[in-house]
Design a protein around this motif. Structure first.
Motif, PDB file in Angstrom:
ATOM      1  N   GLU A 159      26.598  33.710  49.126  1.00 51.13           N
ATOM      2  CA  GLU A 159      27.805  34.524  49.156  1.00 51.13           C
ATOM      3  C   GLU A 159      28.868  33.894  50.057  1.00 51.13           C
ATOM      4  OE1 GLU A 159      27.053  38.542  50.154  1.00 51.13           O
ATOM      5  OE2 GLU A 159      25.395  38.775  48.741  1.00 51.13           O
ATOM      6  N   PRO A 160      30.135  34.072  49.688  1.00 48.52           N
ATOM      7  CA  PRO A 160      31.213  33.522  50.527  1.00 48.52           C
ATOM      8  C   PRO A 160      31.129  34.067  51.954  1.00 48.52           C
ATOM      9  CG  PRO A 160      32.058  34.296  48.409  1.00 48.52           C
ATOM     10  CD  PRO A 160      30.624  34.746  48.486  1.00 48.52           C
ATOM     11  N   GLY A 161      31.268  33.185  52.901  1.00 48.62           N
ATOM     12  CA  GLY A 161      31.233  33.593  54.300  1.00 48.62           C
ATOM     13  C   GLY A 161      29.838  33.592  54.897  1.00 48.62           C
ATOM     14  N   LEU A 162      28.793  33.485  54.056  1.00 41.42           N
ATOM     15  CA  LEU A 162      27.413  33.466  54.555  1.00 41.42           C
ATOM     16  C   LEU A 162      26.849  32.063  54.375  1.00 41.42           C
ATOM     17  CD1 LEU A 162      26.077  36.869  53.120  1.00 41.42           C
ATOM     18  CD2 LEU A 162      26.956  36.390  55.410  1.00 41.42           C
ATOM     19  N   LEU A 163      27.378  31.130  55.131  1.00 40.27           N
ATOM     20  CA  LEU A 163      26.977  29.738  55.015  1.00 40.27           C
ATOM     21  C   LEU A 163      25.546  29.567  55.519  1.00 40.27           C
ATOM     22  CD1 LEU A 163      28.147  26.956  54.222  1.00 40.27           C
ATOM     23  CD2 LEU A 163      28.611  26.585  56.652  1.00 40.27           C
ATOM     24  N   PRO A 164      24.631  29.082  54.660  1.00 37.50           N
ATOM     25  CA  PRO A 164      23.238  28.925  55.091  1.00 37.50           C
ATOM     26  C   PRO A 164      23.054  27.647  55.903  1.00 37.50           C
ATOM     27  CG  PRO A 164      23.481  28.152  52.858  1.00 37.50           C
ATOM     28  CD  PRO A 164      24.829  28.676  53.268  1.00 37.50           C
TER      29      PRO A 164
END
Length: 341
Positions: free
Chosen positions: A195-200
């Motif tokens: 998801e955008p903003g949830l950089l793994p």
């Protein structure tokens, strides 16, 4: 090495009952309903009935240590050991085999950096099979992960959005003792979108792609459950409505009896067609696909051409053809079980 526990789920599971507007000749939402359940699908490969015990081994090069809070873009090696362990868990949960064993260590030598796939020798296959007491070896050979930035578009959104997508491709060889070459070579590809903003970070990507790889491979190796949906009619008389109530409760014998009464108790071709359509569903849920096809053909012949009912018959005919093909494969794959699946 360690052994995994086993859990096996059987029977039909009702997930939800939804109300659909079909349009055409159907005037209300109370006429056509959908019934959702879990359907057992056949594996893509077949194993001899004599194969009761399998072992999962890791034949990949160990990846470099994951960096904390850092995401590596581009092509990297996934974690073969995590993939092997996750695959063993999934296979054990299916309880298709009597025993699933995981080899706790990699087969590659420490310091080996050659990422090319290395086939096991006949001597290695026989030695590992004996040590792990396995009739068959499942060797994870490679897990390739490609992480890139993607522009994705979702219908209804005004503009595309930027996201991170990881594409994973596991490679597995299936070995039988006594054979010089693999019985099967299996390779599948799947994608995970973050998801955008949830950089793994690298560690999360490794864990998620290992689990995704295991699910991909397991659907090739053993039968699996998949959500399925069918339609039925609940309007057109008391027997039709009462039969629908029994169907939602999973009592297909009572539903069939009532729908048969509705079929025989009317001269309306439309009502007969709807009742015959429902009877086809009841027979399918009872595992009698041939009878289901016969009643669906009656419904199709009674339905007005190009009506919503005729379209529903056409869609259901395709579903029954697929189910008939699947059942022939499942019957062969489930011979190892004496009970009716």
């Amino acid at each position: 090495m360690s052994e995994k526990g086993t859990i096996f789920r059987r029977g039909w599971q009702v997930v939800t009952v939804l109300c659909l507007m079909a349009g055409g000749g159907l005037s209300s939402c109370g006429s056509l309903q959908t019934y959702s359940f879990d359907e057992l699908k056949p594996a893509k490969v077949n194993f001899p009935v004599e194969v009761r015990s399998v072992a999962v081994v890791n034949n990949t090069v160990s990846p470099e240590g994951a960096r904390q809070g850092i995401l590596t873009m581009g092509v990297v090696d996934g974690d073969g050991q995590q993939t092997a362990e996750s695959l063993a868990d999934v296979l054990a949960d299916s309880k298709y085999f009597n025993q699933v064993t995981i080899c706790d260590s990699t087969l590659r030598r420490p310091g080996d950096t050659d990422t090319d796939i290395r086939l096991l020798t006949p001597q290695e296959i026989d030695s590992l099979s004996a040590a792990l007491q396995a009739d068959l070896l499942l060797s994870v050979e490679k897990v390739e992960v490609v992480t890139l930035k993607k522009s994705l578009f979702i219908p209804g959104w005004g503009a595309p959005f930027e996201a991170i997508q990881s594409t994973v491709t596991p490679v597995l060889h299936v070995y039988l003792p006594g054979r010089e070459t693999p019985l099967y070579r299996i390779s599948q590809t799947d994608s995970l979108t973050w998801e955008p903003g949830l950089l793994p970070a690298d560690q999360e990507v490794r864990e998620e792609t290992a689990h995704a790889s295991a699910l991909l491979l397991s659907r090739i190796l053993v039968p699996y459950w998949e959500p399925a949906t069918r339609c039925y009619f609940d309007g057109g008389g008391v027997d039709m409505r009462d039969g629908a109530v029994y169907a939602r409760e999973g009592d297909w014998e009572q539903a069939l009896a009532l729908w048969k009464s509705a079929y025989e108790g009317t001269r309306s071709k439309k009502k007969q067609a709807q009742a015959a359509f429902n009877m086809a569903l009841a027979y399918e849920m009872a595992g009698q696909v041939a009878e289901a096809s016969e009643w669906l053909e009656k419904a199709s012949q009674l339905a007005q051409p190009e009506s919503a009912l005729a379209n529903a018959c056409l869609i259901y005919a395709g579903q029954l053809q697929t189910r008939q093909r699947d059942l022939s494969l499942l019957n062969a794959q489930m011979q190892r079980f004496s009970e009716n699946f």
